[in-house]
Each structure stands twice: as C-alpha cells, then as structure tokens.
Design a protein around this motif. Structure first.
Motif, PDB file in Angstrom:
ATOM      1  N   VAL A  15      71.843 -58.180  10.747  1.00  0.00           N
ATOM      2  CA  VAL A  15      73.032 -57.564  10.173  1.00  0.00           C
ATOM      3  C   VAL A  15      73.317 -56.246  10.881  1.00  0.00           C
ATOM      4  CG1 VAL A  15      74.077 -56.658   8.080  1.00  0.00           C
ATOM      5  CG2 VAL A  15      72.567 -58.666   7.972  1.00  0.00           C
ATOM      6  N   VAL A  16      74.532 -56.103  11.375  1.00  0.00           N
ATOM      7  CA  VAL A  16      74.971 -54.888  12.053  1.00  0.00           C
ATOM      8  C   VAL A  16      76.230 -54.397  11.355  1.00  0.00           C
ATOM      9  CG1 VAL A  16      75.738 -53.863  14.207  1.00  0.00           C
ATOM     10  CG2 VAL A  16      73.992 -55.656  14.244  1.00  0.00           C
ATOM     11  N   ASP A  17      76.189 -53.151  10.816  1.00  0.00           N
ATOM     12  CA  ASP A  17      77.328 -52.569  10.093  1.00  0.00           C
ATOM     13  C   ASP A  17      77.781 -53.463   8.949  1.00  0.00           C
ATOM     14  OD1 ASP A  17      77.287 -50.420  11.814  1.00  0.00           O
ATOM     15  OD2 ASP A  17      78.707 -51.368  13.222  1.00  0.00           O
ATOM     16  N   GLY A  18      76.818 -54.077   8.259  1.00  0.00           N
ATOM     17  CA  GLY A  18      77.165 -54.895   7.102  1.00  0.00           C
ATOM     18  C   GLY A  18      77.675 -56.272   7.435  1.00  0.00           C
ATOM     19  N   GLN A  19      77.743 -56.628   8.732  1.00  0.00           N
ATOM     20  CA  GLN A  19      78.258 -57.927   9.126  1.00  0.00           C
ATOM     21  C   GLN A  19      77.153 -58.707   9.847  1.00  0.00           C
ATOM     22  OE1 GLN A  19      81.190 -59.155   8.292  1.00  0.00           O
ATOM     23  NE2 GLN A  19      81.724 -57.243   7.243  1.00  0.00           N
ATOM     24  N   PRO A  20      77.060 -60.030   9.566  1.00  0.00           N
ATOM     25  CA  PRO A  20      76.027 -60.816  10.249  1.00  0.00           C
ATOM     26  C   PRO A  20      76.350 -60.994  11.725  1.00  0.00           C
ATOM     27  CG  PRO A  20      77.467 -62.235   8.950  1.00  0.00           C
ATOM     28  CD  PRO A  20      77.865 -60.824   8.642  1.00  0.00           C
ATOM     29  N   LYS A  21      75.376 -60.719  12.570  1.00  0.00           N
ATOM     30  CA  LYS A  21      75.553 -60.876  14.006  1.00  0.00           C
ATOM     31  C   LYS A  21      74.788 -62.111  14.471  1.00  0.00           C
ATOM     32  CE  LYS A  21      74.600 -58.629  18.426  1.00  0.00           C
ATOM     33  NZ  LYS A  21      74.011 -57.448  19.081  1.00  0.00           N
ATOM     34  N   PRO A  22      75.479 -63.063  15.143  1.00  0.00           N
ATOM     35  CA  PRO A  22      74.812 -64.290  15.554  1.00  0.00           C
ATOM     36  C   PRO A  22      73.654 -64.008  16.500  1.00  0.00           C
ATOM     37  CG  PRO A  22      77.198 -64.480  15.759  1.00  0.00           C
ATOM     38  CD  PRO A  22      76.899 -63.043  15.508  1.00  0.00           C
ATOM     39  N   VAL A  23      72.593 -64.751  16.334  1.00  0.00           N
ATOM     40  CA  VAL A  23      71.440 -64.692  17.208  1.00  0.00           C
ATOM     41  C   VAL A  23      71.247 -66.082  17.803  1.00  0.00           C
ATOM     42  CG1 VAL A  23      68.950 -64.304  17.314  1.00  0.00           C
ATOM     43  CG2 VAL A  23      70.376 -62.858  15.870  1.00  0.00           C
ATOM     44  N   GLN A  24      70.871 -66.168  19.067  1.00  0.00           N
ATOM     45  CA  GLN A  24      70.748 -67.445  19.750  1.00  0.00           C
ATOM     46  C   GLN A  24      69.527 -68.212  19.233  1.00  0.00           C
ATOM     47  OE1 GLN A  24      73.160 -68.509  21.832  1.00  0.00           O
ATOM     48  NE2 GLN A  24      74.194 -66.632  21.229  1.00  0.00           N
ATOM     49  N   GLY A 111      75.198 -76.647  22.888  1.00  0.00           N
ATOM     50  CA  GLY A 111      75.250 -76.292  24.297  1.00  0.00           C
ATOM     51  C   GLY A 111      74.313 -77.152  25.119  1.00  0.00           C
ATOM     52  N   ASP A 112      74.037 -76.703  26.313  1.00  0.00           N
ATOM     53  CA  ASP A 112      73.159 -77.464  27.198  1.00  0.00           C
ATOM     54  C   ASP A 112      71.719 -77.484  26.695  1.00  0.00           C
ATOM     55  OD1 ASP A 112      75.341 -77.898  28.812  1.00  0.00           O
ATOM     56  OD2 ASP A 112      74.931 -76.138  30.085  1.00  0.00           O
ATOM     57  N   ASP A 113      71.302 -76.411  25.999  1.00  0.00           N
ATOM     58  CA  ASP A 113      69.929 -76.318  25.527  1.00  0.00           C
ATOM     59  C   ASP A 113      69.744 -76.859  24.113  1.00  0.00           C
ATOM     60  OD1 ASP A 113      69.291 -75.082  27.907  1.00  0.00           O
ATOM     61  OD2 ASP A 113      69.716 -73.077  27.113  1.00  0.00           O
ATOM     62  N   GLY A 114      70.832 -77.163  23.409  1.00  0.00           N
ATOM     63  CA  GLY A 114      70.744 -77.647  22.041  1.00  0.00           C
ATOM     64  C   GLY A 114      71.772 -76.975  21.148  1.00  0.00           C
ATOM     65  N   TRP A 115      71.557 -77.040  19.837  1.00  0.00           N
ATOM     66  CA  TRP A 115      72.481 -76.463  18.860  1.00  0.00           C
ATOM     67  C   TRP A 115      72.127 -75.001  18.605  1.00  0.00           C
ATOM     68  CZ3 TRP A 115      76.713 -78.854  16.793  1.00  0.00           C
ATOM     69  CH2 TRP A 115      76.812 -80.232  16.955  1.00  0.00           C
ATOM     70  N   THR A 116      73.173 -74.142  18.652  1.00  0.00           N
ATOM     71  CA  THR A 116      73.015 -72.726  18.330  1.00  0.00           C
ATOM     72  C   THR A 116      73.674 -72.467  16.982  1.00  0.00           C
ATOM     73  OG1 THR A 116      73.067 -72.117  20.667  1.00  0.00           O
ATOM     74  CG2 THR A 116      73.468 -70.374  19.058  1.00  0.00           C
ATOM     75  N   LEU A 117      72.904 -71.951  16.015  1.00  0.00           N
ATOM     76  CA  LEU A 117      73.384 -71.748  14.656  1.00  0.00           C
ATOM     77  C   LEU A 117      73.638 -70.266  14.403  1.00  0.00           C
ATOM     78  CD1 LEU A 117      73.866 -73.042  11.807  1.00  0.00           C
ATOM     79  CD2 LEU A 117      71.492 -72.475  11.313  1.00  0.00           C
ATOM     80  N   SER A 118      74.752 -69.965  13.738  1.00  0.00           N
ATOM     81  CA  SER A 118      75.082 -68.588  13.392  1.00  0.00           C
ATOM     82  C   SER A 118      75.700 -68.559  12.007  1.00  0.00           C
ATOM     83  CB  SER A 118      76.048 -67.976  14.413  1.00  0.00           C
ATOM     84  OG  SER A 118      77.273 -68.692  14.421  1.00  0.00           O
ATOM     85  N   VAL A 119      75.591 -67.410  11.339  1.00  0.00           N
ATOM     86  CA  VAL A 119      76.157 -67.230   9.998  1.00  0.00           C
ATOM     87  C   VAL A 119      77.576 -66.699  10.123  1.00  0.00           C
ATOM     88  CG1 VAL A 119      75.956 -65.984   7.831  1.00  0.00           C
ATOM     89  CG2 VAL A 119      73.905 -66.795   8.993  1.00  0.00           C
ATOM     90  N   HIS A 120      78.531 -67.425   9.556  1.00  0.00           N
ATOM     91  CA  HIS A 120      79.916 -66.969   9.542  1.00  0.00           C
ATOM     92  C   HIS A 120      80.193 -66.139   8.294  1.00  0.00           C
ATOM     93  CE1 HIS A 120      84.175 -66.911  10.353  1.00  0.00           C
ATOM     94  NE2 HIS A 120      84.430 -67.438   9.171  1.00  0.00           N
ATOM     95  N   ASN A 121      79.647 -66.560   7.172  1.00  0.00           N
ATOM     96  CA  ASN A 121      79.759 -65.796   5.930  1.00  0.00           C
ATOM     97  C   ASN A 121      78.504 -66.086   5.112  1.00  0.00           C
ATOM     98  OD1 ASN A 121      80.387 -64.679   3.402  1.00  0.00           O
ATOM     99  ND2 ASN A 121      82.568 -65.003   3.737  1.00  0.00           N
ATOM    100  N   GLY A 122      77.675 -65.064   4.910  1.00  0.00           N
ATOM    101  CA  GLY A 122      76.395 -65.259   4.230  1.00  0.00           C
ATOM    102  C   GLY A 122      76.409 -64.882   2.773  1.00  0.00           C
ATOM    103  N   THR A 123      77.580 -64.892   2.121  1.00  0.00           N
ATOM    104  CA  THR A 123      77.708 -64.447   0.741  1.00  0.00           C
ATOM    105  C   THR A 123      78.086 -65.612  -0.175  1.00  0.00           C
ATOM    106  OG1 THR A 123      78.430 -62.282   1.503  1.00  0.00           O
ATOM    107  CG2 THR A 123      78.869 -62.831  -0.796  1.00  0.00           C
ATOM    108  N   HIS A 124      77.455 -65.662  -1.356  1.00  0.00           N
ATOM    109  CA  HIS A 124      77.801 -66.643  -2.398  1.00  0.00           C
ATOM    110  C   HIS A 124      78.463 -65.910  -3.555  1.00  0.00           C
ATOM    111  CE1 HIS A 124      75.640 -70.227  -0.909  1.00  0.00           C
ATOM    112  NE2 HIS A 124      74.830 -69.340  -0.355  1.00  0.00           N
ATOM    113  N   ASN A 125      79.417 -66.596  -4.207  1.00  0.00           N
ATOM    114  CA  ASN A 125      80.040 -65.986  -5.392  1.00  0.00           C
ATOM    115  C   ASN A 125      79.556 -66.661  -6.672  1.00  0.00           C
ATOM    116  OD1 ASN A 125      81.279 -68.438  -5.179  1.00  0.00           O
ATOM    117  ND2 ASN A 125      83.379 -67.668  -5.318  1.00  0.00           N
ATOM    118  N   HIS A 126      78.359 -67.229  -6.628  1.00  0.00           N
ATOM    119  CA  HIS A 126      77.766 -67.837  -7.823  1.00  0.00           C
ATOM    120  C   HIS A 126      76.251 -67.709  -7.710  1.00  0.00           C
ATOM    121  CE1 HIS A 126      76.389 -71.483  -5.653  1.00  0.00           C
ATOM    122  NE2 HIS A 126      77.455 -71.270  -4.915  1.00  0.00           N
TER     123      HIS A 126
END
Length: 350
Positions: A15-24, A111-126
């Motif tokens: 998390v950078v400045d309150g926002q999730p930053k994708p990691v490879q 990609g060429d090495d496989g699937w890269t996963l990242s968080v677009h929105n990590g918040t739940h409202n329940h």
C-alpha cells in the motif's frame, strides 16, 4: 466500509499513500491462480468468484477479473399479473439477496511467465462470514475433490463419510452434503451416457467380464437377470459342497427381489457365487436361476448342502435342479422366527 485485513504475503501487494500498488506476483497456471485466490478469500471469510474472463485476442493478453460473490446490484424480482407489477417478497424468492454492490476486485493478466495478479480494490462493504457452509460458490467442489467423491462412491462410501473425508483433507472446505449428492448424481448421469438402468447394468457386466443371462417375456420385458463374477466358476469348482441362498428386497427402483448365492470354503470363509434379479419369487423363476448356476458348475462337483430360509418355492426348485443336495434351514432365520413367536407369549418386552 470494511477493509479486509491483508498483507503483502496474502495478496502480493503493498500500500502506497492509501492505495494498493500492484506487485509482480506470478502464477504458473490458471488452476493455481484460481485455487490460490479462492483459498485466500475463504481464509478471510469472503467468497471470491470469477467475474469475467477474456481469452487471447488480437493485440490483447488474456485477462481475468475476480470479485466478491456479493458484487453487483441487488435486483427486486417482479412478477406481472393482469398488467400490474407486483414486487415478490423475499420469503417467496430469496435468489439474489446476497448482492450488495461490494466493490472488492482483483485483476490478473497473463504474460509470458504466467499470470500476474494485482488488487484493483481491496475494500469490502460488508462484514466477513463466520461460516461459509451453505454459500453457493464457497461449497463448490474442485476437480480433485470431485475425483475423490467419485472414487469413494465407487468404493461404496456413504455421502456423510465422503463429506467427512473432504473436510479431513481440507479443513477450510465449505462443502455441504448437498454438493456431494449432486456430484454423485452428475457422475452417474455421465456414466450412463443416455442408457437405461438395464442397459447400463448389462454394459457394466460385459465390461467386467461377468457371466450373465437374461430372461424376457413375450413383450420383450426383462423378467429375470442372472450374473456371476469371473472367478465364480473357479471357486465353485474348488468349493462346491455348501451353498447359501437368500433374497433381499428394496434394492432397486423396479422392486425386483435380489437372490444372492454364496459359497463356503473349507476354512469357513464365504465368497460370492452368483446373483439374480427375479420378477417374483415363484418356482419357475427359481428353477431358471438354479439351472444357470448349474451351467457354470462341473457335473462332478455339485453342491451337497444348500442352506435357505423357509421359502417353499425355492426349496421346490432346489429339489428339482439339485435332487441329491440336502436342503437345510438357516439357523439365523429359525432364531428370528422363534423370537417373533415367543415374544407374543410375554406381557413384558424383552
């Protein structure tokens, strides 16, 4: 808004400045990606589903989007009656009530090495679920779990025993007994391949090299079916002296009695000699079955003793097909009959 308590190790983000930053964070296969994502959701009390999946397109890599099962807008179901719209109450139809526009979302790009996963929105409202049993998505069986269900079903395990084994293999498993029943039924439908019960049974007997005969009436309906295991002839040739015969009931949807014929070895162990479905317990059907049994036995090695219950039609058929055999009554059935008769003579229950 409630944020799921995750760390970099959990979702591969920082998390950078309150926002999730994708990691490879790379996954080698689709199965690994889906299994890891759903497993991590269960760990935190949420059910993660595949919201969208895009295959390889021109100038665009394959993509996959994961979301909470409660994502999307809640819809009120409406029924129309004489031109008027009437809102259906929740107790009349509860489908769709889990939707609450949950914004949680994960994105994966291949990609060429496989699937890269990242968080677009990590918040739940329940809030997270305390128990995931009963959730439609959480209880879904994986391919390995389906294989386990099929293997144990073939081995004659009961559904509750299969469910216990699934829970033992994976403590986070949220499957219910209903999913086990559904998986078993799906396997049976696929195995039959559109064949009737009788066609499927005959195909299985042929596949397993069983010796079998069938008897039909003038309308072409099967009235009796006899089959014996491949080893039956060898066992009967070695141990022909004593046979036990008895019928069981309510074993099939057609209500045909199942006649079981069991042999006894010299060490007092038993073996399955033959089976037969018969339309009714009459002397003619019993005679036909015993004739087929005699056909797989050696002429010089016929039974000396046959043990039955007091089924007169079967006893008459035995005297006709095996006249030299001694017909004995089963002591177990004698004991049950004595107990049933004597119980009426006492006021107090035994």
């Amino acid at each position: 808004m409630e944020e799921m308590d995750v760390d970099k190790e959990d979702l591969g983000t920082e998390v950078v400045d309150g926002q999730p930053k994708p990691v490879q964070e790379v996954f080698s296969s689709d199965e690994h990606l889906v299994e890891w994502t759903r497993g991590m959701g269960k760990r935190h009390g949420f059910v993660i589903i595949i919201r969208a999946s895009e295959k390889l397109m021109k100038n665009r890599k394959p993509r996959m989007r994961f979301a909470c099962e409660r994502s999307g807008k809640y819809r009120k179901y409406v029924k129309k009656s004489l031109g008027e719209e009437v809102v259906v109450k929740k107790r009349e139809r509860s489908t769709g009530t889990k939707k609450c526009e949950c914004p949680f979302e994960l994105k994966a790009v291949k990609g060429d090495d496989g699937w890269t996963l990242s968080v677009h929105n990590g918040t739940h409202n329940h809030p997270p679920a305390a128990y995931l049993e009963g959730h439609s998505y959480a209880g879904r069986l994986t391919s390995n779990e389906i294989s386990t269900v099929v293997d144990l079903s073939v081995s004659m395990f009961k559904p509750k025993q299969i469910l216990s084994q699934l829970k033992l293999n994976d403590p986070s498993n949220a499957t219910t007994i209903k999913h086990v029943y559904n998986a078993r039924q799906k396997y049976r439908v696929i195995e039959k391949a559109g064949r009737t019960q009788m066609q499927h049974l005959k195909a299985q007997l042929k596949k397993s090299s069983y010796v079998s005969w069938e008897r039909s009436n003038e309308h072409g309906n099967v009235t009796a079916l006899f089959w014996a295991p491949p080893h039956a002839a060898d066992f009967l040739r070695a141990f022909p002296r004593v046979l036990l015969m008895d019928c069981t009931y309510k074993t099939n949807r057609y209500r045909f009695p199942l006649l079981e014929i069991v042999g006894v070895t010299f060490t007092e162990l038993t073996f399955n000699a033959a089976f037969a479905f018969i339309e009714s317990e009459n002397e003619d059907n019993y005679t036909w079955v015993l004739d087929k049994l005699k056909g797989i036995m050696d002429v010089d090695a016929l039974p000396n003793v046959i043990v039955t219950d007091r089924e007169l039609a079967l006893m008459n058929a035995i005297r006709s097909v095996f006249p030299d055999a001694t017909d004995l009554l089963c002591r177990f059935h004698i004991g049950k009959n004595v107990l049933a008769k004597c119980r009426k003579m006492f006021d107090d229950k035994m």
